[in-house]
Write a protein that holds these residues in place. Structure first.
Motif, mmCIF file in Angstrom:
data_model
loop_
_atom_site.group_PDB
_atom_site.id
_atom_site.type_symbol
_atom_site.label_atom_id
_atom_site.label_comp_id
_atom_site.label_asym_id
_atom_site.label_seq_id
_atom_site.Cartn_x
_atom_site.Cartn_y
_atom_site.Cartn_z
ATOM 1 N N ASP A 7 0.617 -1.227 0.390
ATOM 2 C CA ASP A 7 0.135 0.454 0.182
ATOM 3 C C ASP A 7 1.086 1.295 -0.267
ATOM 4 O O ASP A 7 0.652 2.399 0.438
ATOM 5 C CB ASP A 7 -0.927 -0.137 1.528
ATOM 6 C CG ASP A 7 -0.587 0.291 2.520
ATOM 7 O OD1 ASP A 7 0.766 0.350 2.262
ATOM 8 O OD2 ASP A 7 -0.694 -0.743 3.392
ATOM 9 N N GLU A 8 2.012 1.028 -0.614
ATOM 10 C CA GLU A 8 2.909 2.204 -0.497
ATOM 11 C C GLU A 8 4.134 2.398 -1.442
ATOM 12 O O GLU A 8 4.463 1.311 -2.070
ATOM 13 C CB GLU A 8 4.124 2.440 0.842
ATOM 14 C CG GLU A 8 3.142 2.625 1.747
ATOM 15 C CD GLU A 8 4.589 2.330 3.250
ATOM 16 O OE1 GLU A 8 4.576 3.414 3.108
ATOM 17 O OE2 GLU A 8 4.662 1.492 3.635
ATOM 18 N N ILE A 9 4.319 3.272 -1.966
ATOM 19 C CA ILE A 9 5.223 3.272 -3.315
ATOM 20 C C ILE A 9 7.086 2.753 -2.971
ATOM 21 O O ILE A 9 6.991 1.330 -3.321
ATOM 22 C CB ILE A 9 5.754 4.882 -3.767
ATOM 23 C CG1 ILE A 9 4.145 5.883 -4.290
ATOM 24 C CG2 ILE A 9 7.173 4.664 -4.808
ATOM 25 C CD1 ILE A 9 4.617 7.097 -4.463
ATOM 26 N N VAL A 10 7.607 2.883 -1.594
ATOM 27 C CA VAL A 10 7.859 2.498 -1.184
ATOM 28 C C VAL A 10 8.073 2.045 -0.315
ATOM 29 O O VAL A 10 7.452 2.409 0.963
ATOM 30 C CB VAL A 10 9.605 3.468 -0.923
ATOM 31 C CG1 VAL A 10 10.374 2.903 -0.185
ATOM 32 C CG2 VAL A 10 9.545 4.008 -1.756
ATOM 33 N N LYS A 64 10.546 10.882 -5.285
ATOM 34 C CA LYS A 64 10.884 11.877 -4.081
ATOM 35 C C LYS A 64 10.398 10.677 -2.564
ATOM 36 O O LYS A 64 10.870 11.266 -1.462
ATOM 37 C CB LYS A 64 9.792 12.723 -3.854
ATOM 38 C CG LYS A 64 9.470 13.258 -2.395
ATOM 39 C CD LYS A 64 8.746 14.517 -2.958
ATOM 40 C CE LYS A 64 8.328 15.307 -1.062
ATOM 41 N NZ LYS A 64 8.456 14.346 0.029
ATOM 42 N N ALA A 65 9.603 9.780 -3.103
ATOM 43 C CA ALA A 65 9.176 8.148 -2.086
ATOM 44 C C ALA A 65 10.656 8.387 -1.834
ATOM 45 O O ALA A 65 11.157 7.962 -0.159
ATOM 46 C CB ALA A 65 8.170 7.591 -2.499
ATOM 47 N N ASP A 103 17.268 6.912 -12.372
ATOM 48 C CA ASP A 103 17.509 7.911 -10.971
ATOM 49 C C ASP A 103 17.590 7.238 -9.755
ATOM 50 O O ASP A 103 17.983 7.273 -7.979
ATOM 51 C CB ASP A 103 15.217 8.533 -10.047
ATOM 52 C CG ASP A 103 15.360 8.952 -11.228
ATOM 53 O OD1 ASP A 103 15.920 9.248 -12.009
ATOM 54 O OD2 ASP A 103 14.234 9.391 -11.753
ATOM 55 N N THR A 104 17.067 5.438 -9.807
ATOM 56 C CA THR A 104 17.183 4.491 -8.114
ATOM 57 C C THR A 104 19.270 4.271 -7.709
ATOM 58 O O THR A 104 19.341 4.796 -6.728
ATOM 59 C CB THR A 104 16.557 3.592 -8.714
ATOM 60 O OG1 THR A 104 15.011 3.973 -8.851
ATOM 61 C CG2 THR A 104 17.132 2.446 -7.091
#
Length: 259
Positions: A7-10, A64-65, A103-104
């Protein structure tokens, strides 16, 4: 229907059976599943449950996350072994996947340069040049090959594209020139009134022949860990997985087992 959604991006870090302390990245909706396969053993459930009401995160939202999480871990003296793209479906279907990988890698190098970047993928998008190039940049390019039996893949992995071609998939896997890890789920049981079993000698011999031709860095073999969206499927015991792993080792390949 069994459903286990991120339930989260990260998310995490979590202890991964195969990768160690893993910080996960979900590039799909946080309240639904979106995938190019519809595996009958998927912990996230079937595609029919829907993609939810949320959108896929943008490249900027993912960056951002991830940076916020890495900063927090740094301040709390937590160190990830790996940053893993997994989540609620197939990560490489994200239209900005290649940029997100760039980006990662940049953020990894800035905050935890010793951490590996991994992608868990069903390999359905490796015909796309930008996806292929991005996967060649990561440390652990982990691609699914549950069987080389077309009928088995259609019944168990259930590719959602009518243009799916197993022979072409295998040839594309070979194009990585060994810079990949083959991941195979071993299961048995019954689905839709038919037997499901990729542990038979015939299945294993044919699969191993192709894996040798692909010549990956290593092979990950594993079995069911969480509930599946359908009843009738059974995990394969560690003892049997180790017997399969011995065949892989005898073929001259590195292998790890998660039971």
């Amino acid at each position: 229907m069994a459903v286990f959604l991120f339930d989260e991006i990260v998310f995490g870090p979590v202890k991964s059976r195969r990768l160690g302390v893993s910080l996960g990245i979900n590039l799909l909706p946080v309240d639904g599943k979106l995938c190019s396969f519809d595996c009958i053993y998927c912990e996230c459930g079937f595609n029919a449950q829907g993609r939810g009401k949320s959108k896929i995160p943008s490249r900027d939202e993912v960056k951002k996350a991830l940076e916020d999480k890495l900063k927090k871990m740094k301040s709390e003296d937590q160190t990830p072994d790996v940053i893993t793209f997994a989540g609620n479906g197939e990560p490489t279907i994200h239209p900005q996947f290649a940029g997100i990988i760039d980006d990662t890698l940049e953020l990894r190098n800035q905050y935890f340069p010793a951490a590996k970047v991994s992608v868990l993928s069903n390999a359905s998008m490796i015909d796309k040049p930008d996806v292929f190039d991005a996967l060649n940049k990561v440390d652990n390019n982990i691609l699914k090959l549950d069987s080389v039996d077309y009928d088995f893949i259609c019944r168990v992995d259930r590719p959602q594209s009518g243009s799916f071609n197993l022979e072409k998939l295998i040839e594309r896997l070979k194009r990585f020139n060994g810079k990949l890890i083959i991941q195979t789920m071993f299961i048995r049981g019954e689905y839709a009134g038919r037997v499901v079993d990729n542990t038979t000698p015939e299945q294993i011999d044919a699969w191993l022949k192709v894996v040798r031709e692909i010549n990956p860095e290593s092979v990950m073999i594993y079995t069911i860990e969480r509930d599946t969206p359908t009843k009738g499927l059974h995990k394969v015991g560690v003892k049997e997985l180790n017997r399969i792993a011995d065949n892989v080792r005898n073929a001259g390949l590195k292998v790890s087992v998660s039971g």
